[in-house]
Design a protein around this motif. Sequence first.
Motif, PDB file in Angstrom:
ATOM      1  N   GLY A  99      31.582   0.068 -24.458  1.00 20.93           N
ATOM      2  CA  GLY A  99      30.162   0.026 -24.784  1.00 20.93           C
ATOM      3  C   GLY A  99      29.474   1.367 -24.776  1.00 20.93           C
ATOM      4  O   GLY A  99      28.313   1.478 -24.362  1.00 20.93           O
ATOM      5  N   TYR A 100      30.181   2.398 -25.276  1.00 26.07           N
ATOM      6  CA  TYR A 100      29.575   3.730 -25.310  1.00 26.07           C
ATOM      7  C   TYR A 100      28.345   3.729 -26.220  1.00 26.07           C
ATOM      8  O   TYR A 100      28.401   3.280 -27.370  1.00 26.07           O
ATOM      9  CB  TYR A 100      30.582   4.764 -25.814  1.00 26.07           C
ATOM     10  CG  TYR A 100      29.985   6.134 -26.061  1.00 26.07           C
ATOM     11  CD1 TYR A 100      29.793   7.022 -25.022  1.00 26.07           C
ATOM     12  CD2 TYR A 100      29.597   6.522 -27.347  1.00 26.07           C
ATOM     13  CE1 TYR A 100      29.231   8.269 -25.233  1.00 26.07           C
ATOM     14  CE2 TYR A 100      29.040   7.766 -27.578  1.00 26.07           C
ATOM     15  CZ  TYR A 100      28.856   8.636 -26.521  1.00 26.07           C
ATOM     16  OH  TYR A 100      28.300   9.875 -26.752  1.00 26.07           O
ATOM     17  N   THR A 101      27.228   4.247 -25.699  1.00 27.96           N
ATOM     18  CA  THR A 101      25.994   4.384 -26.463  1.00 27.96           C
ATOM     19  C   THR A 101      25.448   5.783 -26.235  1.00 27.96           C
ATOM     20  O   THR A 101      25.201   6.164 -25.081  1.00 27.96           O
ATOM     21  CB  THR A 101      24.930   3.361 -26.019  1.00 27.96           C
ATOM     22  OG1 THR A 101      25.471   2.050 -26.137  1.00 27.96           O
ATOM     23  CG2 THR A 101      23.682   3.477 -26.881  1.00 27.96           C
ATOM     24  N   PRO A 102      25.266   6.590 -27.292  1.00 31.38           N
ATOM     25  CA  PRO A 102      24.754   7.951 -27.104  1.00 31.38           C
ATOM     26  C   PRO A 102      23.444   7.961 -26.325  1.00 31.38           C
ATOM     27  O   PRO A 102      22.515   7.227 -26.644  1.00 31.38           O
ATOM     28  CB  PRO A 102      24.551   8.441 -28.549  1.00 31.38           C
ATOM     29  CG  PRO A 102      25.493   7.629 -29.364  1.00 31.38           C
ATOM     30  CD  PRO A 102      25.543   6.279 -28.703  1.00 31.38           C
ATOM     31  N   GLY A 103      23.411   8.762 -25.257  1.00 33.91           N
ATOM     32  CA  GLY A 103      22.210   8.885 -24.450  1.00 33.91           C
ATOM     33  C   GLY A 103      22.076   7.850 -23.362  1.00 33.91           C
ATOM     34  O   GLY A 103      21.189   7.954 -22.499  1.00 33.91           O
ATOM     35  N   HIS A 104      22.949   6.829 -23.365  1.00 35.37           N
ATOM     36  CA  HIS A 104      22.866   5.749 -22.362  1.00 35.37           C
ATOM     37  C   HIS A 104      24.293   5.380 -21.937  1.00 35.37           C
ATOM     38  O   HIS A 104      24.735   4.237 -22.120  1.00 35.37           O
ATOM     39  CB  HIS A 104      22.136   4.532 -22.916  1.00 35.37           C
ATOM     40  CG  HIS A 104      20.749   4.833 -23.405  1.00 35.37           C
ATOM     41  ND1 HIS A 104      19.664   4.968 -22.563  1.00 35.37           N
ATOM     42  CD2 HIS A 104      20.281   5.054 -24.661  1.00 35.37           C
ATOM     43  CE1 HIS A 104      18.591   5.244 -23.272  1.00 35.37           C
ATOM     44  NE2 HIS A 104      18.929   5.302 -24.545  1.00 35.37           N
ATOM     45  N   VAL A 105      25.008   6.327 -21.352  1.00 36.53           N
ATOM     46  CA  VAL A 105      26.409   6.138 -21.005  1.00 36.53           C
ATOM     47  C   VAL A 105      26.514   5.559 -19.596  1.00 36.53           C
ATOM     48  O   VAL A 105      25.967   6.118 -18.633  1.00 36.53           O
ATOM     49  CB  VAL A 105      27.186   7.470 -21.090  1.00 36.53           C
ATOM     50  CG1 VAL A 105      28.653   7.248 -20.748  1.00 36.53           C
ATOM     51  CG2 VAL A 105      27.049   8.069 -22.486  1.00 36.53           C
ATOM     52  N   ALA A 117      31.937   3.513 -18.530  1.00 29.52           N
ATOM     53  CA  ALA A 117      32.325   4.223 -19.749  1.00 29.52           C
ATOM     54  C   ALA A 117      32.737   5.654 -19.416  1.00 29.52           C
ATOM     55  O   ALA A 117      33.712   6.182 -19.961  1.00 29.52           O
ATOM     56  CB  ALA A 117      31.171   4.226 -20.744  1.00 29.52           C
ATOM     57  N   ARG A 118      31.994   6.257 -18.505  1.00 25.38           N
ATOM     58  CA  ARG A 118      32.303   7.632 -18.099  1.00 25.38           C
ATOM     59  C   ARG A 118      33.683   7.707 -17.429  1.00 25.38           C
ATOM     60  O   ARG A 118      34.470   8.616 -17.690  1.00 25.38           O
ATOM     61  CB  ARG A 118      31.210   8.138 -17.158  1.00 25.38           C
ATOM     62  CG  ARG A 118      31.270   9.612 -16.832  1.00 25.38           C
ATOM     63  CD  ARG A 118      30.045  10.058 -16.062  1.00 25.38           C
ATOM     64  NE  ARG A 118      28.844   9.996 -16.899  1.00 25.38           N
ATOM     65  CZ  ARG A 118      27.851   9.151 -16.710  1.00 25.38           C
ATOM     66  NH1 ARG A 118      27.887   8.264 -15.722  1.00 25.38           N
ATOM     67  NH2 ARG A 118      26.788   9.171 -17.514  1.00 25.38           N
ATOM     68  N   GLU A 119      33.994   6.741 -16.596  1.00 22.64           N
ATOM     69  CA  GLU A 119      35.293   6.730 -15.921  1.00 22.64           C
ATOM     70  C   GLU A 119      36.431   6.446 -16.904  1.00 22.64           C
ATOM     71  O   GLU A 119      37.529   6.989 -16.773  1.00 22.64           O
ATOM     72  CB  GLU A 119      35.293   5.682 -14.806  1.00 22.64           C
ATOM     73  CG  GLU A 119      36.554   5.669 -13.952  1.00 22.64           C
ATOM     74  CD  GLU A 119      36.793   6.976 -13.211  1.00 22.64           C
ATOM     75  OE1 GLU A 119      37.943   7.211 -12.779  1.00 22.64           O
ATOM     76  OE2 GLU A 119      35.837   7.780 -13.054  1.00 22.64           O
ATOM     77  N   ALA A 120      36.170   5.621 -17.902  1.00 22.89           N
ATOM     78  CA  ALA A 120      37.191   5.347 -18.918  1.00 22.89           C
ATOM     79  C   ALA A 120      37.524   6.606 -19.712  1.00 22.89           C
ATOM     80  O   ALA A 120      38.690   6.869 -20.025  1.00 22.89           O
ATOM     81  CB  ALA A 120      36.701   4.241 -19.860  1.00 22.89           C
ATOM     82  N   ILE A 121      36.505   7.398 -20.053  1.00 23.88           N
ATOM     83  CA  ILE A 121      36.731   8.664 -20.750  1.00 23.88           C
ATOM     84  C   ILE A 121      37.577   9.593 -19.887  1.00 23.88           C
ATOM     85  O   ILE A 121      38.509  10.249 -20.365  1.00 23.88           O
ATOM     86  CB  ILE A 121      35.378   9.323 -21.095  1.00 23.88           C
ATOM     87  CG1 ILE A 121      34.630   8.483 -22.133  1.00 23.88           C
ATOM     88  CG2 ILE A 121      35.579  10.756 -21.605  1.00 23.88           C
ATOM     89  CD1 ILE A 121      33.201   8.921 -22.372  1.00 23.88           C
ATOM     90  N   ARG A 122      37.260   9.632 -18.611  1.00 25.02           N
ATOM     91  CA  ARG A 122      37.994  10.498 -17.668  1.00 25.02           C
ATOM     92  C   ARG A 122      39.470  10.108 -17.588  1.00 25.02           C
ATOM     93  O   ARG A 122      40.362  10.966 -17.703  1.00 25.02           O
ATOM     94  CB  ARG A 122      37.341  10.398 -16.294  1.00 25.02           C
ATOM     95  CG  ARG A 122      37.954  11.270 -15.214  1.00 25.02           C
ATOM     96  CD  ARG A 122      37.131  11.149 -13.933  1.00 25.02           C
ATOM     97  NE  ARG A 122      37.638  12.014 -12.896  1.00 25.02           N
ATOM     98  CZ  ARG A 122      38.546  11.634 -12.000  1.00 25.02           C
ATOM     99  NH1 ARG A 122      39.048  10.409 -12.048  1.00 25.02           N
ATOM    100  NH2 ARG A 122      38.965  12.489 -11.077  1.00 25.02           N
TER     101      ARG A 122
END
Length: 447
Positions: free
Chosen positions: A394-400, A404-409
Amino acid sequence: MAHPQASAERLTLTERLSYGFGDMGTSLAYNMASGFLLYYYTDVVRLPAAAVGTVFLVARLLDAIIDMIVGVSVDRTRSRWGRTRVYFLITALPYALVTVLVFKVPAWGQTAQLVYAFATFKALGILMSLQAIPYTALMPMMTLDTTERLKLSGMRSVGTSVSVVLGTAATMPLVGLFGGSDPQRGFVAVAVVFAGIGLITTFALFRNCRERHDDQSNPRFAILPAIGEMLQNRAWLVCFGFCLTYFVRFGVMMSATAYFAIEVLRSPAMISVMLPAVAGMLLLSSFVAPPILARTGIRKGSTIVLAVAAVLFALLPLTEGNLAAFTALYLAACLAPSITITAAFTMIAECADHHEARFGVRREGLLSSGISLSTKVGMALGTAGFAYLLGEVGYTPGHVTASAREAIRLAYYGSAVLLLTLQVGIVLFWPADRLGDSRGRTPLAAA
């Protein structure tokens, strides 16, 4: 099968430079797209990440057919400019034009924009095939000497690294410079500049490089049996898997770095450090890799540096709290696998020698098309996989969100460790090395 004439071959500096920087004709636009096209589609054009992932994946999977067609076409081509150089002449201008169109998505409805994105991205991929496959096939035609091939591979690494630096580090500053508050205008302007550079380097490649070796095989060969022979070439199979895993990892890194720097490190400035680091280490490795690989051989040397890189990437999460320490370890982690790019370029040329030893024909175009396919599919899988991940969390620009942040990591670190380890397993199957043999012998062992 010996090639005694190979020991007397010494390419001129102009030819080596033209060949090396000829890579920019294809890869400069490709690197800009790899690093920022996903970001451009999601954050500038505002297209949904999952839909963009499908655009990337479907477009690249279609290359399975296109690349084979181009490879066979190269092997069947006979022209006044040779078998490969004619392709540089006829594709240089169209490739430059499409590069600009890719970053000029009109202000249409979302469905129309997705269709436009697919059509232009697919056109870029077709034209890339028409340049990249003949370019790769050219090296074994230029020289049979392994030492000269290593020099050409090192010079190609220089050209590749410069194109990565321009396509990554320079892109966003130039977008800001040319576009100001309008990133759409900025991306178009940068694409125009890069297209012009690519046009110049492609014409230099056409003008200064020469085909010296041709097996004089019948250009009207049966395609399916030829593909069957390719799949029996052990060197080609290893090279395919080696490049595929490398570019899956590269695709993830190139598409994820902007998100990783902004959302995980909380330092957008690191984008212009991390992406160029890949190219900077590639530039450094282009000078150190040839002597290292000439001493160790491709199999042993690649195994060592890939294992080191996997360990370094596994240690990176421990340094996130200290950007200086993170950067230092990241540079070392990028340097190690960069050495294998020079190895890969040489491996691709060696595949033709292995093929000739077993089947009596070289099929440079067909073999190169298969390797080109591995790079494109690898990039597609890496980029599309990360895009699907963004959609899934559910990545949303400006509202992460935190999840989602941990998944990117996890995706950034985990994919690197896993794929580097897989590459080690693949390269162990590379046939016995013949590096350092100045006579440029073709391997006698069955490939």
